[in-house]
Design an enzyme around this catalytic site. Structure first.
Site, PDB file in Angstrom:
ATOM      1  N   ASP A 126      75.260 -11.823  87.188  1.00  0.00           N
ATOM      2  CA  ASP A 126      74.352 -12.648  86.375  1.00  0.00           C
ATOM      3  C   ASP A 126      75.089 -13.607  85.433  1.00  0.00           C
ATOM      4  OD1 ASP A 126      72.575 -10.977  87.603  1.00  0.00           O
ATOM      5  OD2 ASP A 126      72.150  -9.780  85.827  1.00  0.00           O
TER       6      ASP A 126
ATOM      7  N   MET B 182      68.995 -14.844  92.186  1.00  0.00           N
ATOM      8  CA  MET B 182      69.105 -13.697  91.289  1.00  0.00           C
ATOM      9  C   MET B 182      69.799 -14.095  89.993  1.00  0.00           C
ATOM     10  SD  MET B 182      70.376 -10.047  92.654  1.00  0.00           S
ATOM     11  CE  MET B 182      69.119  -8.877  93.125  1.00  0.00           C
TER      12      MET B 182
ATOM     13  N   GLU C 268      72.157 -10.564  98.971  1.00  0.00           N
ATOM     14  CA  GLU C 268      73.201 -11.032  99.895  1.00  0.00           C
ATOM     15  C   GLU C 268      74.439 -11.550  99.174  1.00  0.00           C
ATOM     16  OE1 GLU C 268      70.071 -12.141  99.111  1.00  0.00           O
ATOM     17  OE2 GLU C 268      69.457 -13.002 101.028  1.00  0.00           O
TER      18      GLU C 268
HETATM   19  P1  FBP Z   1      73.432  -5.786  86.495  1.00  0.00           P
HETATM   20  O1  FBP Z   1      74.758  -6.353  86.914  1.00  0.00           O
HETATM   21  O2  FBP Z   1      73.098  -6.106  85.085  1.00  0.00           O
HETATM   22  O3  FBP Z   1      73.323  -4.350  86.809  1.00  0.00           O
HETATM   23  O4  FBP Z   1      72.296  -6.552  87.355  1.00  0.00           O
HETATM   24  C1  FBP Z   1      72.561  -7.250  88.501  1.00  0.00           C
HETATM   25  C2  FBP Z   1      71.286  -7.538  89.269  1.00  0.00           C
HETATM   26  O5  FBP Z   1      71.684  -7.992  90.544  1.00  0.00           O
HETATM   27  C3  FBP Z   1      70.310  -8.527  88.636  1.00  0.00           C
HETATM   28  O6  FBP Z   1      70.633  -9.866  88.907  1.00  0.00           O
HETATM   29  C4  FBP Z   1      69.000  -8.116  89.265  1.00  0.00           C
HETATM   30  O7  FBP Z   1      67.895  -8.499  88.479  1.00  0.00           O
HETATM   31  C5  FBP Z   1      69.120  -6.635  89.349  1.00  0.00           C
HETATM   32  O8  FBP Z   1      70.506  -6.359  89.450  1.00  0.00           O
HETATM   33  C6  FBP Z   1      68.404  -6.021  90.528  1.00  0.00           C
HETATM   34  O9  FBP Z   1      68.430  -4.641  90.395  1.00  0.00           O
HETATM   35  P2  FBP Z   1      68.300  -3.570  91.563  1.00  0.00           P
HETATM   36  O10 FBP Z   1      69.642  -3.480  92.218  1.00  0.00           O
HETATM   37  O11 FBP Z   1      67.989  -2.318  90.846  1.00  0.00           O
HETATM   38  O12 FBP Z   1      67.244  -4.051  92.483  1.00  0.00           O
END
Ligand code: FBP
Length: 541
Positions: A204, A249, A415
């Site tokens: 992120d 994302m 992905e």
């Molecule tokens: P973190 O690195 O803060 O854990 O989040 C990364 C992320 O890919 C976000 O961009 C996304 O909203 C979330 O994880 C999705 O979470 P999950 O893997 O639980 O579906």
């Protein structure tokens, strides 16, 4: 066969180290005190041992040869995967093994949960060599489960006493590093000589501050998404019939959307932070998009590309009120086990929130009530914002009697999280692992590892350790009572150079199809291994 070949080539990639990490080092204060005026007094109180320490760096050891005693270091992956994570483990392993072959690295399974369940593996050369420069978190798995600190902290302290673990490296985002800081402070208060060190991970790109320049994984993920966006752009140009609405994302912050836009030049990109500042409603956003669709159509352009950040709706004020009200209703009835239905929520909501909620397509309305993360926040990746915008634009364009709207929606997320890491992420993670190992060997605890000058050649980087409190603010975490220290997620700075660069060019990109298809990440040959545009524009010395 070909797949195996590529994997073998990746395994053989030679990571680079900054000059200072090629020699024996001592840890010294960088002379910069992390006492920042921006730190809340309550944060200082929560970290009496960690607050006020200097930022640490390394200097070459000029005294006699250092004898490294054998140590046992645990490492966890936490939260969503990010490309490069395995190299943090590899960097740590190579360092402490080279100093004492009897030292051990324990891979703790499923994030912190493995600690309380005593589920771990002692890593060896054979395992490590399978994962050099390879994406994913599958070597030791990851997890997101939240454990109440009142149970977790004593359990971990006990585990270290019985197992003889000397230190823990937490590879995670804001939530995991919050846990790491609590743990470091707790162990200091108990006079327990166990170090806890954090590593900034997340695709992120929202773990950064005046010291930390970037989180690992952002580089690879944005390159993967940009490649896919570029391909779609060429398709749009070829068939000239579709509008492509592409959600990327990135959780709340719009860093990923901004970086992909700077790389690929879409006709429009929505930046959540700007929309919030302008206090726009969903209808305003829809009208902006529809205006562009009509404007392009008048010039004979029936196609277009729109990039949407995952966290968009959080920044639309009427939506954030609705999300808060839904969260509130759910929390007030926290003993209830069944999932809330749309119809039940319609009965509970009032005023504008009721109006907005009832106007949403049923699927989106339901998604809003689904799973929450450890902080109690709505999991944005589950909400199909791309489809919501398509649906709303179609309605608005129909009202305007516009008939030529053909739209395809896409979501690029998972992905990009486990691809083969770019050469930058390979080096960055290897260096972070090596840095963590050196701090641990020197008895330093409560720091997040970082690198200064990441936009320069790896050899010129300056690794450091930033005391955890620097990144905290007081916030409700959705689990404990009142306000608690929580690591900040940094949003797009509307006064920063990356956003200002977008402002300079986005007017041109609306009508001129200045699409840029950057192609796949280059791993071999004459690669310049370009940094992200964000990093290059934010260049710090
Ligand atoms: P973190 O690195 O803060 O854990 O989040 C990364 C992320 O890919 C976000 O961009 C996304 O909203 C979330 O994880 C999705 O979470 P999950 O893997 O639980 O579906």
């Amino acid at each position: 066969f070909k797949r195996r070949f590529i994997r073998t080539q990746r395994l053989r990639y030679q990571t680079h180290l900054p000059k200072i990490l090629t020699v024996e080092t001592n840890v010294v204060s960088s002379g910069v005190n992390s006492k920042s005026s921006g730190i809340d007094d309550e944060v200082k109180k929560a970290f009496p041992n960690l607050y006020g320490r200097p930022v640490f760096k390394f200097e070459k050891n000029k005294a006699e040869k250092i004898e490294h005693k054998a140590i046992k270091v645990g490492i966890v992956f936490s939260g969503g995967p990010a490309p490069g994570g395995h190299n943090v483990i590899v960097g740590l392993y190579d360092l402490i093994k080279s100093h004492n072959k009897n030292s051990e690295v324990w891979g703790i399974y499923h994030s912190m949960t493995g600690l309380y369940e005593e589920s771990y593996i002692v890593l060896n050369d054979e395992i490590i060599d399978q994962y050099r420069n390879i994406g994913g978190f599958n070597m030791i798995l990851t997890g997101r489960k939240y454990t109440d600190p009142e149970i977790a902290l004593p359990a971990f302290s006990k585990f270290c006493k019985t197992s003889g673990l000397n230190a823990l490296v937490v590879v995670g985002g804001d939530g995991s590093n919050t846990r790491a800081a609590e743990l470091a402070e707790y162990l200091c208060q108990k006079n327990q000589d166990v170090q806890v060190v954090g590593i900034p991970k997340t695709i992120d790109g929202d773990i950064k501050n005046r010291f930390i320049e970037t989180s690992f994984g952002f580089d690879t993920a944005t390159k993967v998404y940009s490649q896919l966006i570029g391909n779609i752009m060429i398709d749009a140009l070829s068939s000239e019939k579709y509008w492509h609405f592409i959600k990327v994302m990135g959780r709340s912050a719009s860093h990923v959307a901004l970086e992909c836009a700077l790389k690929t030049h879409p006709n429009m990109v929505l930046i959540g932070e700007e929309i919030e500042k302008q206090n726009k409603t969903l209808n305003d956003v829809i009208c902006d998009i529809c205006d562009l669709i009509e404007e392009r159509s008048k010039k004979g352009l029936k196609h277009g590309v729109l990039i949407i950040p995952e966290g968009l709706i959080e920044f639309i004020p009427e939506f954030s009120v609705l999300i808060n009200e839904c969260n509130q209703i759910v929390k007030e009835n926290k003993d209830r086990e069944e999932r809330w239905t749309r119809e039940e929520m319609l009965e509970k909501l009032k005023g504008n929130s009721l109006k907005l909620y009832s106007s949403l397509p049923k699927g989106i309305a339901r998604e809003l009530l689904y799973s929450k993360d450890w902080c109690g926040d709505i999991t944005l990746s589950k909400i199909a914002t791309d489809k919501l915008l398509k649906w709303s634009c179609r309605k608005e364009l129909k009202r305007r009697s516009y008939k030529d709207f053909n739209c395809m929606t896409h979501f690029f997320g998972y992905e990009g999280r486990c691809g083969y890491p770019s050469n930058f992420d390979c080096d960055y993670c290897y260096v972070l692992g090596n840095t963590a190992g050196r701090f641990i060997e020197s008895g330093i605890t409560g720091v997040m590892c970082g690198v200064n000058g990441t936009w320069k050649k790896t050899e010129e980087w300056i690794p450091f350790g930033m005391p955890f409190p620097e990144m905290f603010l007081m916030k409700s975490n959705g689990f404990q009572k009142g306000l608690n220290p929580v690591a900040k997620r940094i949003l797009v700075d509307l006064k920063g150079v990356p956003f200002k660069t977008l402002l300079k060019y986005r007017g041109i990109w609306r009508m001129d199809d200045d699409y840029y298809a950057c192609g796949p990440i280059q791993y071999h040959g004459d690669t310049k291994d370009e940094r992200t545009i964000t990093l290059l524009l934010e260049q710090r010395n």
